[in-house]
Motif scaffolding. Structure first.
Motif, PDB file in Angstrom:
ATOM      1  N   PRO A 160      57.011  47.056  43.830  1.00  0.00           N
ATOM      2  CA  PRO A 160      55.880  46.623  42.991  1.00  0.00           C
ATOM      3  C   PRO A 160      55.463  45.196  43.327  1.00  0.00           C
ATOM      4  O   PRO A 160      56.293  44.335  43.601  1.00  0.00           O
ATOM      5  CB  PRO A 160      56.438  46.706  41.578  1.00  0.00           C
ATOM      6  N   MET A 161      54.173  44.979  43.295  1.00  0.00           N
ATOM      7  CA  MET A 161      53.637  43.647  43.553  1.00  0.00           C
ATOM      8  C   MET A 161      53.607  42.846  42.254  1.00  0.00           C
ATOM      9  O   MET A 161      53.422  43.417  41.180  1.00  0.00           O
ATOM     10  CB  MET A 161      52.218  43.733  44.113  1.00  0.00           C
ATOM     11  N   PRO A 162      53.782  41.534  42.360  1.00  0.00           N
ATOM     12  CA  PRO A 162      53.660  40.688  41.176  1.00  0.00           C
ATOM     13  C   PRO A 162      52.195  40.623  40.749  1.00  0.00           C
ATOM     14  O   PRO A 162      51.299  40.997  41.507  1.00  0.00           O
ATOM     15  CB  PRO A 162      54.138  39.323  41.676  1.00  0.00           C
ATOM     16  N   GLN A 163      51.964  40.132  39.554  1.00  0.00           N
ATOM     17  CA  GLN A 163      50.585  39.891  39.114  1.00  0.00           C
ATOM     18  C   GLN A 163      50.068  38.706  39.921  1.00  0.00           C
ATOM     19  O   GLN A 163      50.677  37.645  39.938  1.00  0.00           O
ATOM     20  CB  GLN A 163      50.549  39.584  37.619  1.00  0.00           C
ATOM     21  N   PHE A 164      48.959  38.915  40.615  1.00  0.00           N
ATOM     22  CA  PHE A 164      48.430  37.855  41.454  1.00  0.00           C
ATOM     23  C   PHE A 164      47.589  36.885  40.641  1.00  0.00           C
ATOM     24  O   PHE A 164      46.857  37.290  39.742  1.00  0.00           O
ATOM     25  CB  PHE A 164      47.592  38.435  42.599  1.00  0.00           C
ATOM     26  N   PRO A 165      47.680  35.578  40.944  1.00  0.00           N
ATOM     27  CA  PRO A 165      46.873  34.593  40.224  1.00  0.00           C
ATOM     28  C   PRO A 165      45.384  34.798  40.501  1.00  0.00           C
ATOM     29  O   PRO A 165      44.994  35.281  41.561  1.00  0.00           O
ATOM     30  CB  PRO A 165      47.363  33.250  40.769  1.00  0.00           C
ATOM     31  N   ALA A 166      44.567  34.406  39.555  1.00  0.00           N
ATOM     32  CA  ALA A 166      43.121  34.633  39.624  1.00  0.00           C
ATOM     33  C   ALA A 166      42.472  33.999  40.848  1.00  0.00           C
ATOM     34  O   ALA A 166      41.531  34.560  41.408  1.00  0.00           O
ATOM     35  CB  ALA A 166      42.462  34.118  38.348  1.00  0.00           C
ATOM     36  N   TYR A 167      42.967  32.844  41.295  1.00  0.00           N
ATOM     37  CA  TYR A 167      42.329  32.170  42.425  1.00  0.00           C
ATOM     38  C   TYR A 167      42.382  33.002  43.706  1.00  0.00           C
ATOM     39  O   TYR A 167      41.548  32.835  44.600  1.00  0.00           O
ATOM     40  CB  TYR A 167      42.929  30.783  42.666  1.00  0.00           C
ATOM     41  N   LEU A 168      43.348  33.919  43.814  1.00  0.00           N
ATOM     42  CA  LEU A 168      43.442  34.734  45.018  1.00  0.00           C
ATOM     43  C   LEU A 168      42.286  35.735  45.129  1.00  0.00           C
ATOM     44  O   LEU A 168      41.936  36.149  46.225  1.00  0.00           O
ATOM     45  CB  LEU A 168      44.779  35.476  45.073  1.00  0.00           C
ATOM     46  N   ARG A 169      41.691  36.066  44.006  1.00  0.00           N
ATOM     47  CA  ARG A 169      40.557  36.996  44.029  1.00  0.00           C
ATOM     48  C   ARG A 169      39.406  36.389  44.827  1.00  0.00           C
ATOM     49  O   ARG A 169      38.808  37.042  45.675  1.00  0.00           O
ATOM     50  CB  ARG A 169      40.149  37.300  42.593  1.00  0.00           C
ATOM     51  N   ARG A 170      39.063  35.138  44.553  1.00  0.00           N
ATOM     52  CA  ARG A 170      37.980  34.468  45.288  1.00  0.00           C
ATOM     53  C   ARG A 170      38.336  34.328  46.768  1.00  0.00           C
ATOM     54  O   ARG A 170      37.493  34.515  47.642  1.00  0.00           O
ATOM     55  CB  ARG A 170      37.726  33.089  44.670  1.00  0.00           C
ATOM     56  N   LEU A 171      39.585  34.003  47.045  1.00  0.00           N
ATOM     57  CA  LEU A 171      40.028  33.857  48.423  1.00  0.00           C
ATOM     58  C   LEU A 171      39.936  35.204  49.157  1.00  0.00           C
ATOM     59  O   LEU A 171      39.548  35.259  50.331  1.00  0.00           O
ATOM     60  CB  LEU A 171      41.456  33.313  48.454  1.00  0.00           C
ATOM     61  N   ALA A 172      40.254  36.294  48.465  1.00  0.00           N
ATOM     62  CA  ALA A 172      40.148  37.630  49.064  1.00  0.00           C
ATOM     63  C   ALA A 172      38.694  37.969  49.387  1.00  0.00           C
ATOM     64  O   ALA A 172      38.398  38.528  50.462  1.00  0.00           O
ATOM     65  CB  ALA A 172      40.745  38.677  48.125  1.00  0.00           C
ATOM     66  N   ILE A 173      37.783  37.627  48.496  1.00  0.00           N
ATOM     67  CA  ILE A 173      36.354  37.857  48.746  1.00  0.00           C
ATOM     68  C   ILE A 173      35.910  37.079  49.980  1.00  0.00           C
ATOM     69  O   ILE A 173      35.246  37.624  50.871  1.00  0.00           O
ATOM     70  CB  ILE A 173      35.525  37.449  47.512  1.00  0.00           C
ATOM     71  N   ASP A 174      36.292  35.817  50.049  1.00  0.00           N
ATOM     72  CA  ASP A 174      35.917  34.981  51.191  1.00  0.00           C
ATOM     73  C   ASP A 174      36.491  35.533  52.495  1.00  0.00           C
ATOM     74  O   ASP A 174      35.814  35.533  53.525  1.00  0.00           O
ATOM     75  CB  ASP A 174      36.373  33.543  50.981  1.00  0.00           C
ATOM     76  N   ALA A 175      37.726  36.006  52.458  1.00  0.00           N
ATOM     77  CA  ALA A 175      38.348  36.557  53.664  1.00  0.00           C
ATOM     78  C   ALA A 175      37.632  37.829  54.108  1.00  0.00           C
ATOM     79  O   ALA A 175      37.354  38.011  55.302  1.00  0.00           O
ATOM     80  CB  ALA A 175      39.829  36.828  53.414  1.00  0.00           C
ATOM     81  N   LEU A 176      37.321  38.728  53.166  1.00  0.00           N
ATOM     82  CA  LEU A 176      36.600  39.953  53.531  1.00  0.00           C
ATOM     83  C   LEU A 176      35.226  39.627  54.101  1.00  0.00           C
ATOM     84  O   LEU A 176      34.800  40.239  55.094  1.00  0.00           O
ATOM     85  CB  LEU A 176      36.464  40.876  52.322  1.00  0.00           C
ATOM     86  N   ASP A 177      34.540  38.675  53.503  1.00  0.00           N
ATOM     87  CA  ASP A 177      33.232  38.279  54.025  1.00  0.00           C
ATOM     88  C   ASP A 177      33.357  37.763  55.454  1.00  0.00           C
ATOM     89  O   ASP A 177      32.533  38.077  56.314  1.00  0.00           O
ATOM     90  CB  ASP A 177      32.590  37.212  53.137  1.00  0.00           C
ATOM     91  N   ARG A 178      34.382  36.989  55.699  1.00  0.00           N
ATOM     92  CA  ARG A 178      34.583  36.430  57.037  1.00  0.00           C
ATOM     93  C   ARG A 178      34.901  37.539  58.049  1.00  0.00           C
ATOM     94  O   ARG A 178      34.402  37.535  59.165  1.00  0.00           O
ATOM     95  CB  ARG A 178      35.706  35.394  56.987  1.00  0.00           C
ATOM     96  N   VAL A 179      35.694  38.508  57.642  1.00  0.00           N
ATOM     97  CA  VAL A 179      36.078  39.606  58.547  1.00  0.00           C
ATOM     98  C   VAL A 179      34.861  40.395  59.014  1.00  0.00           C
ATOM     99  O   VAL A 179      34.788  40.802  60.166  1.00  0.00           O
ATOM    100  CB  VAL A 179      37.100  40.552  57.859  1.00  0.00           C
ATOM    101  N   ILE A 180      33.898  40.595  58.134  1.00  0.00           N
ATOM    102  CA  ILE A 180      32.764  41.446  58.531  1.00  0.00           C
ATOM    103  C   ILE A 180      31.532  40.683  58.992  1.00  0.00           C
ATOM    104  O   ILE A 180      30.609  41.295  59.532  1.00  0.00           O
ATOM    105  CB  ILE A 180      32.365  42.426  57.401  1.00  0.00           C
ATOM    106  N   THR A 181      31.497  39.358  58.820  1.00  0.00           N
ATOM    107  CA  THR A 181      30.287  38.632  59.206  1.00  0.00           C
ATOM    108  C   THR A 181      30.442  37.775  60.448  1.00  0.00           C
ATOM    109  O   THR A 181      29.451  37.304  60.984  1.00  0.00           O
ATOM    110  CB  THR A 181      29.777  37.729  58.060  1.00  0.00           C
TER     111      THR A 181
END
Length: 143
Positions: free
Chosen positions: A82-103
């Protein structure tokens, strides 16, 4: 990279990352997820093609799984612990990473775009992004 599925953990790099997460203590998992997302969202000049892109997509999927509307990681894919509960700031970082991967011209996007499964892979990325950052409903006026 060996690939068998368009799912975030459907490749060798992401599967190796899942194994590393399984072997790590809880707090280290949070740090590992954050580090890989940061490396892709804010790449070093010597990594313009984002070598950690598959791991970042997998990390974003783990964060999205904890969001409203997020889907659990498919059985047989991803970490088994099981994964721990991830802190909220990682959500924004995940969005930025996905955007970078596809753009940007990442090797991962280029490899997928060269296959017939490229559109399905891009839908997977788009679905993750929409869970992490849902489209806002526009209202014409307040009721």
């Amino acid at each position: 990279m060996g690939t068998w599925d368009v799912e975030p953990f459907g490749n060798d790099d992401a599967a190796d990352f899942a194994d590393e997460l399984d072997d790590a203590p809880t707090q280290a998992r949070i740090e590992m997820i954050g580090a890989v997302l940061d490396r892709v969202a804010n790449p070093a000049d010597d990594d313009p093609r984002l070598s950690d892109a598959p791991r970042a997509v997998a990390a974003a999927a783990l964060i999205a799984a904890q969001c409203p509307g997020g889907a659990p990681i498919a059985s047989g894919y991803g970490p088994t612990t099981p994964m721990p509960q991830f802190p909220a700031y990682l959500r924004r970082l995940a969005i930025d990473a996905l955007d970078r991967v596809i753009t940007t011209p990442t090797w991962l996007a280029e490899d997928w775009d060269a296959t017939s499964e490229g559109p399905a892979w891009r839908r997977t990325i788009s679905d993750l992004r929409n869970v992490l950052d849902p489209p806002q409903q526009e209202t014409l006026f307040d009721l």
